[in-house]
Design an enzyme around this catalytic site. Structure first.
Site, PDB file in Angstrom:
ATOM      1  N   ASP A 127      -1.766  35.300   4.429  1.00  0.00           N
ATOM      2  CA  ASP A 127      -0.739  34.319   4.811  1.00  0.00           C
ATOM      3  C   ASP A 127       0.355  34.144   3.761  1.00  0.00           C
ATOM      4  OD1 ASP A 127      -1.748  33.734   7.269  1.00  0.00           O
ATOM      5  OD2 ASP A 127      -2.616  31.798   6.727  1.00  0.00           O
ATOM      6  N   LYS A 158       1.941  25.058   6.027  1.00  0.00           N
ATOM      7  CA  LYS A 158       2.436  25.833   7.173  1.00  0.00           C
ATOM      8  C   LYS A 158       1.585  25.461   8.384  1.00  0.00           C
ATOM      9  CE  LYS A 158      -0.925  29.055   7.950  1.00  0.00           C
ATOM     10  NZ  LYS A 158      -1.616  29.236   9.248  1.00  0.00           N
TER      11      LYS A 158
END
Length: 281
Positions: A138, A11
């Site tokens: 996350d 990401k």
């Protein structure tokens, strides 16, 4: 037993703001996407009393015995969500550690996605959110990975539309400590993403944003500022920005040719630093 190969994508934060702090954690808002740089996870069910987890690959050094995967499996076992199933999990680490790309968090998210998709676990949304929170802040971003706008109020909005952007991801030969970078935050910014819209994923909008952690990271590691400054001189970049708390710096391009040219120029100047051409997925 069947063996599975799963891709665990990196990401990257297209933009990141710090909007405040509660008793323990900073409040952040961020626009996040995923790129085709990925770790590979090989998984199979085994007849054993314990799970077996191993790491290999370029970025597998110094991974703690207690990591996102071991924490996830321990929680799933405690909640008896996997029944008595045990797994052998081998991870080839292609995503650098301490780079702001969520490699470990995305490994855990990828496994959760796999277990749900294969109907090995059944979990309610509220329980899933709590599970991911314990494993890592996350992790929730990688559940059903898509373009994400994370608002400062904690709400997450995901979008299916592809960005179709090419990226040059650079990481110098050191990492950034997330804990240290956040400990130096002294200023907060007004929330900008609490009313998310798909138009916020447009490059002409994103290029005018920033990563609020850059100044802190650049002060601690001046090399990062040098790298960003050089990447900004390369023709046809849309913008250049640090991901997460660093140390990866990402340059964005509309075309693969422009990105490939940037790779050649960067390697000519900083040959000792790792970098890779990738694209949004």
């Amino acid at each position: 037993m069947n063996s599975f190969k799963i891709k665990s994508h990196a990401k990257i934060n297209l933009a990141l703001n710090i909007t405040g702090k509660n008793s323990k954690l900073h409040k952040i808002e961020s626009i996040v996407t995923f790129i085709d740089l990925h770790d590979l996870i090989y998984l199979k069910q085994i007849k054993n009393k314990n799970h077996q987890i191993s790491f290999s690959g370029k970025f597998s050094k110094n991974i703690s015995k207690i990591n996102t995967i071991t924490i996830l499996l321990r929680l799933l076992d405690q909640k008896q969500l996997l029944g008595k199933k045990k797994f052998e999990i081998k991870v080839i680490k292609n995503i650098p550690q301490r780079a702001g790309m969520g490699g470990g968090s995305m490994n855990a998210a990828t496994l959760i996605n796999f277990f749900i998709r294969k109907k090995m676990i059944k979990i309610k949304k509220k329980e899933l959110i709590e599970l991911t929170r314990i494993v890592g802040s996350d992790v929730i971003l990688g559940i059903n990975p898509k373009n994400v706008i994370l608002s400062s109020n904690g709400k997450i909005k995901k979008y299916d539309k592809k960005m179709k952007v090419h990226t040059l991801v650079v990481k110098p030969n050191f990492g950034c400590s997330t804990k240290h970078i956040y400990s130096k935050v002294r200023k907060f910014t007004k929330s900008k993403f609490n009313n998310p819209k798909q138009s916020m994923l447009r490059m002409d909008y994103l290029k005018n944003l920033n990563n609020a952690l850059e100044k802190i990271a650049f002060k601690k590691y001046p090399k990062l500022k040098t790298i960003k400054s050089f990447l900004l001189t390369i023709p046809n970049n849309i913008f250049v920005r640090m991901s997460g708390s660093g140390s990866s710096i990402v340059a964005y391009f509309h075309s693969k040719r422009a990105c490939s040219n940037a790779y050649k120029q960067f390697k000519g100047k900083f040959n000792s630093h790792w970098c890779i051409i990738s694209k949004t997925i």
